[in-house]
Each structure stands twice: as C-alpha cells, then as structure tokens.
Motif scaffolding. Structure first.
Motif, mmCIF file in Angstrom:
data_model
loop_
_atom_site.group_PDB
_atom_site.id
_atom_site.type_symbol
_atom_site.label_atom_id
_atom_site.label_comp_id
_atom_site.label_asym_id
_atom_site.label_seq_id
_atom_site.Cartn_x
_atom_site.Cartn_y
_atom_site.Cartn_z
ATOM 1 N N TRP A 1 0.806 -1.349 -0.008
ATOM 2 C CA TRP A 1 0.119 0.071 0.014
ATOM 3 C C TRP A 1 1.131 1.325 -0.020
ATOM 4 O O TRP A 1 1.805 1.234 0.980
ATOM 5 N N VAL A 2 0.691 2.230 -0.894
ATOM 6 C CA VAL A 2 1.429 3.248 -1.134
ATOM 7 C C VAL A 2 0.455 4.489 -1.285
ATOM 8 O O VAL A 2 -0.255 4.516 -2.052
ATOM 9 N N ILE A 3 0.598 5.809 -0.723
ATOM 10 C CA ILE A 3 0.169 7.042 -1.025
ATOM 11 C C ILE A 3 1.055 7.685 -1.922
ATOM 12 O O ILE A 3 2.381 8.016 -1.669
ATOM 13 N N GLY A 4 0.449 8.105 -3.000
ATOM 14 C CA GLY A 4 1.240 8.974 -3.906
ATOM 15 C C GLY A 4 0.784 10.334 -3.929
ATOM 16 O O GLY A 4 -0.343 10.810 -3.791
ATOM 17 N N ASP A 5 1.697 10.897 -4.642
ATOM 18 C CA ASP A 5 1.584 12.514 -4.561
ATOM 19 C C ASP A 5 1.928 13.214 -5.831
ATOM 20 O O ASP A 5 3.418 13.076 -5.827
ATOM 21 N N PHE A 6 1.185 13.365 -6.733
ATOM 22 C CA PHE A 6 1.644 13.629 -8.168
ATOM 23 C C PHE A 6 1.215 15.035 -8.608
ATOM 24 O O PHE A 6 0.439 15.345 -8.186
ATOM 25 N N GLU A 7 1.616 15.353 -9.650
ATOM 26 C CA GLU A 7 1.423 16.697 -10.057
ATOM 27 C C GLU A 7 -0.110 16.833 -10.500
ATOM 28 O O GLU A 7 -0.651 17.991 -9.985
ATOM 29 N N ASN A 8 -0.609 15.976 -10.883
ATOM 30 C CA ASN A 8 -2.206 15.858 -11.231
ATOM 31 C C ASN A 8 -2.702 14.401 -11.525
ATOM 32 O O ASN A 8 -1.835 13.434 -11.382
ATOM 33 N N ALA A 9 -3.734 14.076 -11.671
ATOM 34 C CA ALA A 9 -4.326 12.776 -11.658
ATOM 35 C C ALA A 9 -3.905 12.074 -12.839
ATOM 36 O O ALA A 9 -3.586 10.930 -12.721
ATOM 37 N N ALA A 10 -3.439 12.667 -14.086
ATOM 38 C CA ALA A 10 -2.919 11.787 -15.356
ATOM 39 C C ALA A 10 -1.494 11.240 -14.750
ATOM 40 O O ALA A 10 -1.141 10.269 -15.283
ATOM 41 N N ALA A 11 -0.714 12.122 -14.209
ATOM 42 C CA ALA A 11 0.524 11.892 -13.963
ATOM 43 C C ALA A 11 0.553 10.609 -12.828
ATOM 44 O O ALA A 11 1.343 9.566 -12.874
ATOM 45 N N ALA A 12 -0.359 11.016 -11.841
ATOM 46 C CA ALA A 12 -0.633 9.790 -10.875
ATOM 47 C C ALA A 12 -0.926 8.317 -11.721
ATOM 48 O O ALA A 12 -0.262 7.344 -11.228
ATOM 49 N N HIS A 13 -1.939 8.321 -12.517
ATOM 50 C CA HIS A 13 -2.220 6.883 -13.213
ATOM 51 C C HIS A 13 -1.130 6.547 -14.148
ATOM 52 O O HIS A 13 -0.770 5.331 -14.008
ATOM 53 N N ALA A 14 -0.439 7.408 -14.774
ATOM 54 C CA ALA A 14 0.622 6.973 -15.446
ATOM 55 C C ALA A 14 1.944 6.274 -14.438
ATOM 56 O O ALA A 14 2.388 5.422 -14.936
ATOM 57 N N ALA A 15 2.030 7.219 -13.629
ATOM 58 C CA ALA A 15 3.189 6.372 -12.579
ATOM 59 C C ALA A 15 2.911 5.224 -12.117
ATOM 60 O O ALA A 15 3.689 4.285 -11.969
ATOM 61 N N ALA A 16 1.522 4.946 -11.529
ATOM 62 C CA ALA A 16 0.941 3.753 -11.118
ATOM 63 C C ALA A 16 0.953 2.609 -11.989
ATOM 64 O O ALA A 16 1.745 1.412 -11.643
ATOM 65 N N ALA A 17 0.808 3.067 -13.348
ATOM 66 C CA ALA A 17 0.900 1.647 -14.322
ATOM 67 C C ALA A 17 2.205 1.404 -14.516
ATOM 68 O O ALA A 17 2.727 0.202 -14.708
ATOM 69 N N GLY A 18 3.082 2.475 -14.542
ATOM 70 C CA GLY A 18 4.407 2.067 -14.812
ATOM 71 C C GLY A 18 5.282 1.504 -13.876
ATOM 72 O O GLY A 18 6.404 0.741 -13.867
ATOM 73 N N ARG A 19 4.500 1.505 -12.299
ATOM 74 C CA ARG A 19 5.514 0.876 -11.375
ATOM 75 C C ARG A 19 4.716 -0.119 -10.602
ATOM 76 O O ARG A 19 5.180 -0.730 -9.742
ATOM 77 N N GLY A 20 3.850 -0.845 -11.604
ATOM 78 C CA GLY A 20 3.205 -2.064 -11.152
ATOM 79 C C GLY A 20 2.074 -1.928 -9.936
ATOM 80 O O GLY A 20 1.749 -2.731 -9.169
ATOM 81 N N PHE A 21 1.434 -0.633 -10.042
ATOM 82 C CA PHE A 21 0.196 -0.592 -9.021
ATOM 83 C C PHE A 21 -0.949 -0.553 -9.580
ATOM 84 O O PHE A 21 -1.170 0.211 -10.781
ATOM 85 N N ASP A 22 -1.939 -0.685 -8.891
ATOM 86 C CA ASP A 22 -3.555 -0.186 -9.346
ATOM 87 C C ASP A 22 -3.935 1.133 -8.514
ATOM 88 O O ASP A 22 -3.438 1.051 -6.997
ATOM 89 N N VAL A 23 -4.673 1.859 -8.823
ATOM 90 C CA VAL A 23 -5.153 2.942 -8.119
ATOM 91 C C VAL A 23 -6.282 2.570 -7.593
ATOM 92 O O VAL A 23 -7.219 2.114 -8.147
ATOM 93 N N VAL A 24 -6.197 2.716 -6.258
ATOM 94 C CA VAL A 24 -7.363 2.277 -5.376
ATOM 95 C C VAL A 24 -8.248 3.358 -5.109
ATOM 96 O O VAL A 24 -9.413 3.416 -5.270
ATOM 97 N N ILE A 25 -7.745 4.555 -4.730
ATOM 98 C CA ILE A 25 -8.433 5.563 -4.521
ATOM 99 C C ILE A 25 -7.676 6.940 -5.219
ATOM 100 O O ILE A 25 -6.508 7.089 -5.033
ATOM 101 N N ASP A 26 -8.445 7.598 -5.881
ATOM 102 C CA ASP A 26 -8.227 9.034 -6.543
ATOM 103 C C ASP A 26 -8.749 10.052 -6.154
ATOM 104 O O ASP A 26 -10.151 9.998 -6.185
ATOM 105 N N CYS A 27 -8.008 10.971 -5.588
ATOM 106 C CA CYS A 27 -8.758 12.221 -5.224
ATOM 107 C C CYS A 27 -8.764 13.117 -5.978
ATOM 108 O O CYS A 27 -9.504 14.265 -5.711
ATOM 109 N N GLY A 28 -8.327 13.041 -7.243
ATOM 110 C CA GLY A 28 -8.471 13.822 -8.389
ATOM 111 C C GLY A 28 -7.468 15.018 -8.511
ATOM 112 O O GLY A 28 -7.762 15.895 -8.944
ATOM 113 N N ASN A 29 -6.791 15.117 -7.596
ATOM 114 C CA ASN A 29 -5.928 16.323 -7.494
ATOM 115 C C ASN A 29 -4.307 15.954 -7.616
ATOM 116 O O ASN A 29 -3.400 16.597 -6.921
ATOM 117 N N GLY A 30 -4.189 14.607 -8.021
ATOM 118 C CA GLY A 30 -2.725 14.009 -7.976
ATOM 119 C C GLY A 30 -2.503 13.038 -6.613
ATOM 120 O O GLY A 30 -1.437 12.603 -6.610
#
Length: 100
Positions: free
Chosen positions: A63-92
């Motif tokens: 389980w990892v909490i991510g802080d990214f520039e925006n939601a698109a960057a968060a999803h791209a990073a998750a996919a590239g690092r082998g994670f599923d996005v479980v909760i997306d706050c819509g702000n990165g």
C-alpha cells in the motif's frame, strides 16, 4: 492548514485499516505558501497531512500513498510502477496497491 496538506483530506477517511503506508511522489520540491519552497518537502508534508497514519519513504510496500502533479501523472506512474489506483482524489493524491 496550507493548500498542500488540504489535498490529502479526501483520502484520510477512506484509508484501509493498515498500519503502514509507503510514499511515492513526482515532486522534488513543493511550495507551501507564496514565500516558502522546501526541497524534499512532499514526503515530510504528506507525513504531517495523513497523521496519525504511519507513512514511510518506501515505494516497495503493498500500500502506497502517492502525491503527483495531477491525476493523469498519478495514473501513468501507477501503471509504470506496477500499482493499481485504489483511491483517486482527483488532485494528484492517490492510494495505490501493488499488483499481485
């Protein structure tokens, strides 16, 4: 409360009962107010924002909490690092779970 810390509020009530979360970010620095920019601040500010949850600077946990520039960057990073996005706050800010 500053704008950076407020970004984590939607996540707090939705965190699964977990003793420890890792942390990952695409931000090297973060501004907290008009005259304050802190190098390495995202991790330290995130630790403060999600207290009393234990946050460690380790992206290898399940389980990892991510802080990214925006939601698109968060999803791209998750996919590239082998994670599923479980909760997306819509702000990165996201909660990630490592894929099995």
């Amino acid at each position: 409360m500053g704008p950076y810390i407020a970004r984590f509020e939607p996540l707090l009530s939705r965190l699964p009962a977990q003793s420890k979360f890792g942390f990952v970010s695409d931000q090297a620095t973060r501004s907290e107010g008009p005259h304050l920019e802190i190098a390495g601040a995202p991790y330290m500010l995130a630790r403060y924002a999600v207290r009393p949850v234990r946050l460690v600077d380790d992206a290898q946990l399940t389980w990892v909490i991510g802080d990214f520039e925006n939601a698109a960057a968060a999803h791209a990073a998750a996919a590239g690092r082998g994670f599923d996005v479980v909760i997306d706050c819509g702000n990165g800010v996201v909660l990630l779970r490592r894929k099995p």
